[in-house]
Design a protein around this motif. Sequence first.
Motif, PDB file in Angstrom:
ATOM      1  N   GLN A 134       0.880  -1.157   0.000  1.00 52.36           N
ATOM      2  CA  GLN A 134       0.000   0.000   0.000  1.00 52.36           C
ATOM      3  C   GLN A 134       0.920   1.209   0.000  1.00 52.36           C
ATOM      4  OE1 GLN A 134      -1.476  -0.747   3.813  1.00 52.36           O
ATOM      5  NE2 GLN A 134      -2.591  -2.548   3.231  1.00 52.36           N
ATOM      6  N   PRO A 135       0.586   2.195  -0.812  1.00 54.03           N
ATOM      7  CA  PRO A 135       1.438   3.381  -0.770  1.00 54.03           C
ATOM      8  C   PRO A 135       1.474   3.941   0.652  1.00 54.03           C
ATOM      9  CG  PRO A 135      -0.045   3.466  -2.636  1.00 54.03           C
ATOM     10  CD  PRO A 135      -0.450   2.289  -1.800  1.00 54.03           C
ATOM     11  N   VAL A 136       2.658   4.021   1.188  1.00 58.14           N
ATOM     12  CA  VAL A 136       2.827   4.484   2.554  1.00 58.14           C
ATOM     13  C   VAL A 136       3.491   5.847   2.516  1.00 58.14           C
ATOM     14  CG1 VAL A 136       3.260   3.363   4.766  1.00 58.14           C
ATOM     15  CG2 VAL A 136       3.922   2.206   2.707  1.00 58.14           C
ATOM     16  N   ALA A 137       2.821   6.811   3.051  1.00 62.59           N
ATOM     17  CA  ALA A 137       3.354   8.169   3.014  1.00 62.59           C
ATOM     18  C   ALA A 137       4.045   8.555   4.315  1.00 62.59           C
ATOM     19  CB  ALA A 137       2.237   9.153   2.704  1.00 62.59           C
ATOM     20  N   GLU A 138       3.941   7.715   5.361  1.00 62.20           N
ATOM     21  CA  GLU A 138       4.536   8.093   6.657  1.00 62.20           C
ATOM     22  C   GLU A 138       6.012   8.439   6.526  1.00 62.20           C
ATOM     23  OE1 GLU A 138       3.272   4.371   7.159  1.00 62.20           O
ATOM     24  OE2 GLU A 138       1.390   5.394   6.788  1.00 62.20           O
ATOM     25  N   TRP A 139       6.738   7.713   5.700  1.00 64.35           N
ATOM     26  CA  TRP A 139       8.173   7.951   5.585  1.00 64.35           C
ATOM     27  C   TRP A 139       8.453   9.358   5.056  1.00 64.35           C
ATOM     28  CZ3 TRP A 139      10.883   9.030   1.103  1.00 64.35           C
ATOM     29  CH2 TRP A 139      10.196   8.863  -0.098  1.00 64.35           C
ATOM     30  N   ARG A 140       7.585   9.868   4.197  1.00 66.87           N
ATOM     31  CA  ARG A 140       7.802  11.210   3.640  1.00 66.87           C
ATOM     32  C   ARG A 140       7.658  12.306   4.688  1.00 66.87           C
ATOM     33  NH1 ARG A 140       7.924  11.220  -2.079  1.00 66.87           N
ATOM     34  NH2 ARG A 140       6.934   9.401  -2.980  1.00 66.87           N
ATOM     35  N   HIS A 141       6.918  12.009   5.748  1.00 66.97           N
ATOM     36  CA  HIS A 141       6.678  13.013   6.788  1.00 66.97           C
ATOM     37  C   HIS A 141       7.621  12.869   7.985  1.00 66.97           C
ATOM     38  CE1 HIS A 141       3.223  14.177   4.490  1.00 66.97           C
ATOM     39  NE2 HIS A 141       2.733  12.950   4.558  1.00 66.97           N
ATOM     40  N   ALA A 142       8.492  11.880   7.939  1.00 66.74           N
ATOM     41  CA  ALA A 142       9.437  11.684   9.038  1.00 66.74           C
ATOM     42  C   ALA A 142      10.414  12.857   9.074  1.00 66.74           C
ATOM     43  CB  ALA A 142      10.185  10.372   8.870  1.00 66.74           C
ATOM     44  N   ASP A 143      10.506  13.493  10.233  1.00 61.70           N
ATOM     45  CA  ASP A 143      11.383  14.662  10.337  1.00 61.70           C
ATOM     46  C   ASP A 143      12.741  14.337  10.951  1.00 61.70           C
ATOM     47  OD1 ASP A 143      10.447  14.197  12.874  1.00 61.70           O
ATOM     48  OD2 ASP A 143       9.655  16.216  13.200  1.00 61.70           O
ATOM     49  N   ASN A 144      12.976  13.052  11.234  1.00 63.90           N
ATOM     50  CA  ASN A 144      14.292  12.636  11.701  1.00 63.90           C
ATOM     51  C   ASN A 144      14.483  11.155  11.380  1.00 63.90           C
ATOM     52  OD1 ASN A 144      13.243  10.999  13.905  1.00 63.90           O
ATOM     53  ND2 ASN A 144      12.869  12.916  15.010  1.00 63.90           N
ATOM     54  N   MET A 145      15.702  10.678  11.532  1.00 65.46           N
ATOM     55  CA  MET A 145      16.033   9.304  11.166  1.00 65.46           C
ATOM     56  C   MET A 145      15.270   8.298  12.025  1.00 65.46           C
ATOM     57  SD  MET A 145      17.677   7.476   8.976  1.00 65.46           S
ATOM     58  CE  MET A 145      19.026   8.385   8.259  1.00 65.46           C
ATOM     59  N   HIS A 146      15.074   8.592  13.290  1.00 65.19           N
ATOM     60  CA  HIS A 146      14.346   7.689  14.180  1.00 65.19           C
ATOM     61  C   HIS A 146      12.929   7.447  13.663  1.00 65.19           C
ATOM     62  CE1 HIS A 146      13.096   5.717  17.867  1.00 65.19           C
ATOM     63  NE2 HIS A 146      12.066   6.545  17.923  1.00 65.19           N
ATOM     64  N   ARG A 147      12.224   8.509  13.283  1.00 65.88           N
ATOM     65  CA  ARG A 147      10.856   8.365  12.762  1.00 65.88           C
ATOM     66  C   ARG A 147      10.842   7.660  11.410  1.00 65.88           C
ATOM     67  NH1 ARG A 147       9.055  14.008  15.022  1.00 65.88           N
ATOM     68  NH2 ARG A 147       8.284  13.306  17.038  1.00 65.88           N
ATOM     69  N   LEU A 148      11.842   7.929  10.599  1.00 69.94           N
ATOM     70  CA  LEU A 148      11.932   7.262   9.303  1.00 69.94           C
ATOM     71  C   LEU A 148      12.117   5.757   9.501  1.00 69.94           C
ATOM     72  CD1 LEU A 148      12.096   7.241   6.243  1.00 69.94           C
ATOM     73  CD2 LEU A 148      14.511   7.893   6.436  1.00 69.94           C
ATOM     74  N   VAL A 149      13.026   5.368  10.385  1.00 68.27           N
ATOM     75  CA  VAL A 149      13.255   3.948  10.657  1.00 68.27           C
ATOM     76  C   VAL A 149      11.990   3.307  11.217  1.00 68.27           C
ATOM     77  CG1 VAL A 149      14.540   2.326  12.131  1.00 68.27           C
ATOM     78  CG2 VAL A 149      15.754   4.129  10.878  1.00 68.27           C
ATOM     79  N   ASN A 150      11.282   4.005  12.105  1.00 63.36           N
ATOM     80  CA  ASN A 150      10.033   3.460  12.640  1.00 63.36           C
ATOM     81  C   ASN A 150       9.000   3.227  11.543  1.00 63.36           C
ATOM     82  OD1 ASN A 150      10.752   3.141  15.304  1.00 63.36           O
ATOM     83  ND2 ASN A 150      10.022   5.163  15.920  1.00 63.36           N
ATOM     84  N   ALA A 151       8.881   4.166  10.604  1.00 65.20           N
ATOM     85  CA  ALA A 151       7.928   4.005   9.497  1.00 65.20           C
ATOM     86  C   ALA A 151       8.306   2.795   8.639  1.00 65.20           C
ATOM     87  CB  ALA A 151       7.872   5.271   8.663  1.00 65.20           C
ATOM     88  N   LEU A 152       9.599   2.638   8.359  1.00 66.37           N
ATOM     89  CA  LEU A 152      10.039   1.497   7.556  1.00 66.37           C
ATOM     90  C   LEU A 152       9.890   0.189   8.324  1.00 66.37           C
ATOM     91  CD1 LEU A 152      13.206   3.050   5.876  1.00 66.37           C
ATOM     92  CD2 LEU A 152      10.919   2.741   4.884  1.00 66.37           C
ATOM     93  N   ASP A 153      10.188   0.212   9.624  1.00 62.22           N
ATOM     94  CA  ASP A 153      10.001  -0.992  10.438  1.00 62.22           C
ATOM     95  C   ASP A 153       8.525  -1.387  10.503  1.00 62.22           C
ATOM     96  OD1 ASP A 153      12.481  -2.061  11.160  1.00 62.22           O
ATOM     97  OD2 ASP A 153      12.707  -0.716  12.874  1.00 62.22           O
ATOM     98  N   ASP A 154       7.637  -0.411  10.596  1.00 63.28           N
ATOM     99  CA  ASP A 154       6.200  -0.716  10.586  1.00 63.28           C
ATOM    100  C   ASP A 154       5.810  -1.391   9.277  1.00 63.28           C
ATOM    101  OD1 ASP A 154       5.932   0.396  13.102  1.00 63.28           O
ATOM    102  OD2 ASP A 154       5.052   2.278  12.383  1.00 63.28           O
TER     103      ASP A 154
END
Length: 179
Positions: free
Chosen positions: A31-51
């Motif tokens: 499913q197109p996941v947009a959360e990664w585009r809104h991650a404002d730091n590496m921690h949030r980006l990794v969490n979005a990818l881990d999810d």
Amino acid sequence: MPRRQLAVALATALAILCPTLLPGQPAIATQPVAEWRHADNMHRLVNALDDWLDRHSDWPRRAAAPHIRLVSPWEAKARQGASGSLQRGRLRGLYDPDRAEILLVRPWNPRNSDDVSVLLHELVHHRQQPHHWYCPAAQELSAYRLQDAWLGAFGQRAAVNWVAVVLDAGCTPRDIHPD
């Protein structure tokens, strides 16, 4: 083995081991996941990818997240062991299992889906690390499949030589000569 038989054997192995490459075959549900585009730091980006990996892979999330660093191409080359994410001919990322560390090769942009897919690929290796592998290359097929599925949600494909990945994942010796 004559060339024709070798070509048929390689094509058959590719079809069996890489079903996502066959036309008409269902790919990993994405499913197109947009959360990664809104991650404002590496921690949030990794969490979005881990999810995303939690939903689309059988590799369990590890208790501790990997350390992530951006490095120069020269530093990455010096640290490159048996494997690294190679796309479009250049080294783009590495996972160091001894340090639980992901190295992303500059230039790397957290807003570029292709660059972020390299991080996802290395996160797969972090999840794979506790498991036994006959050779490091055996891990690559599932990591590239997940990377390709993630990119597929954005209408892209991983620029990967699938035949080479499948052959490497077989962990066979490189220098085999008939008697």
